[in-house]
Design a protein around this motif. Structure first.
Motif, PDB file in Angstrom:
ATOM      1  N   THR A  15     -59.708 -16.684  28.055  1.00  0.00           N
ATOM      2  CA  THR A  15     -59.612 -16.992  29.885  1.00  0.00           C
ATOM      3  C   THR A  15     -57.805 -17.593  29.399  1.00  0.00           C
ATOM      4  O   THR A  15     -57.219 -19.087  30.534  1.00  0.00           O
ATOM      5  CB  THR A  15     -60.420 -18.724  29.715  1.00  0.00           C
ATOM      6  OG1 THR A  15     -60.637 -19.441  28.431  1.00  0.00           O
ATOM      7  CG2 THR A  15     -62.017 -18.021  29.101  1.00  0.00           C
ATOM      8  N   THR A 112     -62.710 -14.774  36.602  1.00  0.00           N
ATOM      9  CA  THR A 112     -63.845 -14.031  35.916  1.00  0.00           C
ATOM     10  C   THR A 112     -64.733 -12.813  35.653  1.00  0.00           C
ATOM     11  O   THR A 112     -65.143 -12.341  34.976  1.00  0.00           O
ATOM     12  CB  THR A 112     -65.270 -15.557  36.140  1.00  0.00           C
ATOM     13  OG1 THR A 112     -64.252 -16.308  35.873  1.00  0.00           O
ATOM     14  CG2 THR A 112     -66.344 -15.479  35.538  1.00  0.00           C
ATOM     15  N   THR A 135     -67.139 -18.752  32.106  1.00  0.00           N
ATOM     16  CA  THR A 135     -66.981 -19.314  33.604  1.00  0.00           C
ATOM     17  C   THR A 135     -66.955 -21.007  33.590  1.00  0.00           C
ATOM     18  O   THR A 135     -66.080 -21.101  34.475  1.00  0.00           O
ATOM     19  CB  THR A 135     -68.131 -19.064  33.710  1.00  0.00           C
ATOM     20  OG1 THR A 135     -69.053 -17.612  33.908  1.00  0.00           O
ATOM     21  CG2 THR A 135     -68.789 -19.801  35.770  1.00  0.00           C
ATOM     22  N   ASN A 138     -63.457 -20.757  32.776  1.00  0.00           N
ATOM     23  CA  ASN A 138     -62.383 -21.838  33.979  1.00  0.00           C
ATOM     24  C   ASN A 138     -62.650 -22.233  35.408  1.00  0.00           C
ATOM     25  O   ASN A 138     -61.185 -22.724  35.751  1.00  0.00           O
ATOM     26  CB  ASN A 138     -62.686 -20.025  34.711  1.00  0.00           C
ATOM     27  CG  ASN A 138     -62.089 -19.145  33.922  1.00  0.00           C
ATOM     28  OD1 ASN A 138     -61.005 -18.534  32.631  1.00  0.00           O
ATOM     29  ND2 ASN A 138     -62.109 -17.878  34.042  1.00  0.00           N
TER      30      ASN A 138
END
Length: 242
Positions: A15, A112, A135, A138
């Motif tokens: 990420t 994502t 998820t 982010n």
């Protein structure tokens, strides 16, 4: 708890590019929202509840005109229609996430989706928690960046002309990365062609939904030639269990 910590540590490196991108995009949103008279608290609230970068930029304009719920509904549908296709392609993976599936569906974004589509869950890491933390991280980056932009906008005066172009730049970068990561470009070319045709026919304000429909029909017609390649990305891997 150990299981969650391992999943968090595994998800975090994937990420980091998103964090970098969201830092600038989210701050731009916070600054632009503040320029319309809304404090950083609104930036945080919208980022938690909406969590859709492109739609949040559109929502700024909706907040400054007469309230029209029908127009807002159709605008939201057109801007975020692509997520219908994202969600369908990830149903197999999300079914393995249990109760976390609801948040995964809510938190699905372009970035994502790209990570979950292109990344195999590391060995000995729970898939559901891995997807959750990709998820969640982010989402956290976006909330933080929007808040920082709102605070910065209240402290320093900015010329916000053209700042909303950052979303267009983001989509271009995502497309280029996806193009480079795939060997077969026929689906992408179909998407471009369908979008251009619908743009010419329906105009810039109304082409998204017809384009999505045309893409779906065309890809469905050529499903078998693309099926094997698509499965590499979309179908859940059985290589490791949790």
């Amino acid at each position: 708890m150990q299981e969650q910590i391992k999943a968090l540590k595994a998800a975090f490196p994937y990420t980091l590019p998103v964090m970098t991108g969201y830092l600038f995009l989210g701050m731009a949103f916070g600054i632009l929202l503040n320029s319309k008279g809304y404090s950083f608290k609104w930036a945080i609230f919208m980022s938690i509840i909406i969590f859709a970068g492109s739609m949040q930029y559109v929502a700024i304009e909706l907040l400054t005109v007469a309230f029209d719920p029908l127009n807002a509904f159709f605008m939201t549908l057109m801007v975020n229609a692509r997520h219908l296709f994202y969600g369908l392609s990830l149903l197999g993976k999300y079914n393995e996430a249990g109760k976390k599936k609801l948040y995964l569906m809510f938190g699905l974004t372009d970035e994502t989706f790209s990570i979950l589509c292109a990344t195999e869950t590391p060995a000995e890491i729970d898939k559901g928690w891995f997807m959750f933390f990709v998820t969640f991280l982010n989402h956290s980056y976006w909330i933080t960046a929007c808040a920082l932009g709102g605070i910065l906008g209240s402290l320093v005066s900015f010329n916000t002309k053209g700042i909303d172009f950052v979303m267009t730049a983001l989509f271009v970068v995502i497309f280029i990365n996806q193009w480079k990561s795939q060997k077969h470009h026929a689906p992408a070319l179909i998407g471009i062609s369908a979008s251009v045709i619908c743009l010419l026919i329906f105009g810039a304000q109304n082409f998204i939904i017809p384009a999505m429909g045309l893409i779906l029909i065309t890809l469905g017609f050529y499903r078998k030639p693309f099926e094997k390649e698509a499965e590499k990305c979309y179908l859940p891997s059985n290589s490791h269990s949790s």
